[in-house]
Design an enzyme around this catalytic site. Structure first.
Site, short mmCIF file in Angstrom:
data_model
loop_
_atom_site.label_atom_id
_atom_site.label_comp_id
_atom_site.label_asym_id
_atom_site.label_seq_id
_atom_site.Cartn_x
_atom_site.Cartn_y
_atom_site.Cartn_z
CD GLU A 94 38.44 40.01 0.05
OE1 GLU A 94 38.37 39.13 -0.82
OE2 GLU A 94 39.51 40.51 0.41
CE1 TYR A 106 28.34 35.32 4.01
CE2 TYR A 106 28.47 37.02 2.32
CZ TYR A 106 28.62 35.70 2.70
OH TYR A 106 29.05 34.76 1.81
#
Length: 133
Positions: A94, A106
């Protein structure tokens, strides 16, 4: 590996409000947890938990004074590799939707959005990201 007190101090420099910084006791728990994998480099660390073929990147911290030098890249690569070796076929995390630098890091490593948690971090949405290992 960094000591839990050093991890907590660095985490506090990286996460002042949301998500809240973790304590040395919390990091000490992860150092004793057989499902937790900790990777560190000078100036940063990350924690992944692997259970039943899935990994979750619990936290990644890079000293604000050392960012934009490839430490996050190195940590994400090492965490993905360690999770794969530990039997994970996929990894989740998250990230705050407004954290553009983390989202870009990411994405660079193949993570894609699979969900959204509204107001998860003190009013800021969290993006749920996943990638296959």
């Amino acid at each position: 590996m960094m000591a839990p007190t050093d991890m907590a101090a660095l985490h506090a420099r990286c996460f002042q409000t949301a998500p809240r910084p973790w304590s040395a006791e919390e990091f000490a728990t992860y150092t004793q947890d057989a499902t937790a994998l900790i990777q560190s480099v000078e100036g940063g660390f990350g924690v992944v938990r692997v259970i039943a073929g899935e990994a979750e990147l619990l936290t990644l911290a890079v000293d604000p004074s050392r960012r934009r030098r490839g430490l996050g890249d190195t940590l994400v690569q090492r965490l993905n590799e360690a999770a794969s070796v530990a039997g994970a076929q996929e990894i989740f995390l998250e990230v705050a939707a407004d954290n553009a630098a983390a989202c870009a890091l990411y994405a660079k490593h193949g993570f894609a959005q699979v969900g959204r948690r509204t107001a998860y971090y003190a009013g800021t949405d969290a993006l749920v990201l996943r990638r296959a290992l």
